[in-house]
Design a protein around this motif. Structure first.
Motif, short mmCIF file in Angstrom:
data_model
loop_
_atom_site.label_atom_id
_atom_site.label_comp_id
_atom_site.label_asym_id
_atom_site.label_seq_id
_atom_site.Cartn_x
_atom_site.Cartn_y
_atom_site.Cartn_z
N ASP A 49 2.56 4.84 0.55
CA ASP A 49 2.21 5.83 1.67
C ASP A 49 1.78 7.13 0.96
OD1 ASP A 49 3.00 4.48 3.97
OD2 ASP A 49 5.03 4.42 2.95
N GLU A 70 -2.06 2.87 7.83
CA GLU A 70 -3.18 1.87 6.89
C GLU A 70 -4.27 1.65 7.81
OE1 GLU A 70 -3.45 -1.90 4.08
OE2 GLU A 70 -1.39 -1.32 4.93
N SER A 87 -7.48 7.71 1.90
CA SER A 87 -6.69 8.46 2.70
C SER A 87 -5.19 8.32 2.45
CB SER A 87 -6.66 7.55 4.38
OG SER A 87 -6.22 6.45 4.05
N ILE A 88 -5.01 7.72 1.35
CA ILE A 88 -3.60 7.73 0.76
C ILE A 88 -3.49 9.07 0.22
CG2 ILE A 88 -1.91 6.82 -1.21
CD1 ILE A 88 -3.49 4.16 -0.80
N ARG A 121 0.98 -1.15 0.08
CA ARG A 121 0.10 0.02 -0.19
C ARG A 121 1.02 1.24 0.06
NH1 ARG A 121 -5.20 1.98 2.14
NH2 ARG A 121 -5.19 3.82 2.75
N ALA A 146 -11.28 2.37 1.04
CA ALA A 146 -10.11 1.65 1.43
C ALA A 146 -8.82 2.59 0.99
CB ALA A 146 -10.11 0.36 0.92
N LEU A 147 -8.91 3.43 0.07
CA LEU A 147 -7.95 3.92 -0.50
C LEU A 147 -7.77 5.56 -0.35
CD1 LEU A 147 -7.89 2.10 -3.99
CD2 LEU A 147 -6.45 1.68 -1.87
N ASP A 161 -7.20 -1.10 8.76
CA ASP A 161 -7.77 -2.42 8.29
C ASP A 161 -9.38 -2.09 8.30
OD1 ASP A 161 -5.39 -3.81 8.34
OD2 ASP A 161 -5.62 -4.38 10.34
N ASN A 162 -9.94 -2.28 7.17
CA ASN A 162 -11.44 -2.10 6.97
C ASN A 162 -12.14 -3.49 7.16
OD1 ASN A 162 -11.47 0.50 5.90
ND2 ASN A 162 -10.69 -0.11 3.97
#
Length: 154
Positions: free
Chosen positions: A66, A150, A94-95, A64, A91-92, A152-153
């Motif tokens: 950063d 990261e 926040s990147i 994943r 799931a993505l 966890d969802n």
């Protein structure tokens, strides 16, 4: 071991989405000269970027990122499409995504921020200035900013 000792123990995982081999080479050079340990992963189009981020097909073992460095002008699925899909995915989203492009067009800047880009950098034409820009970006994002962990969802 204190928290500060383990803070940047792991290399930063960066995803560069760039189809211009010259710009890929300059970006690699800039990060090589920098002080931050990093693993720079490169994909050359929007579809590959989304596969990498979703860990699909050839990228099922991909880390994943950063941070994502995203060119807007890509073959096929362009940078705006990638940005929109990435930020629509819980799931993505926040990147952090940094748009790194040669476009100076006002509408590209506005559209990128509307799609929730975290920053917009215009690539300098001069190679030395390009390297300086990437180094300044690296210092800011990895020395000053606190990046999200990261999550966890369920």
């Amino acid at each position: 071991m204190s928290n500060s000792d383990s803070f940047q123990a792991e290399p930063a995982q960066l995803l560069l989405v760039e189809d211009n081999p010259g710009d890929v080479r300059l970006t690699k050079e800039a990060f090589k000269q920098g002080r931050i340990e990093n693993d720079l992963h490169v994909v050359s189009n929007g579809a590959e970027a989304l596969d990498f981020l979703a860990r699909r097909d050839d990228y099922h073992d991909a880390p994943r990122p950063d941070l994502v460095l995203l060119d807007l002008n890509l073959p096929g699925k362009d940078g705006e499409d990638v940005l929109e899909e990435l930020k629509d995915d819980p799931a993505l989203r926040s990147i952090p995504v940094i748009v790194l492009t040669s476009s100076r067009a006002e509408e590209d800047v506005v559209k990128s921020y509307e799609l929730h880009a975290n920053a917009y950098l215009t690539k300098p034409v001069d190679p030395d200035e390009f390297i300086e820009t990437v180094r300044a970006f690296e210092k800011f994002w990895f020395s000053v900013v606190r990046l999200p962990p990261e999550v966890d969802n369920p």
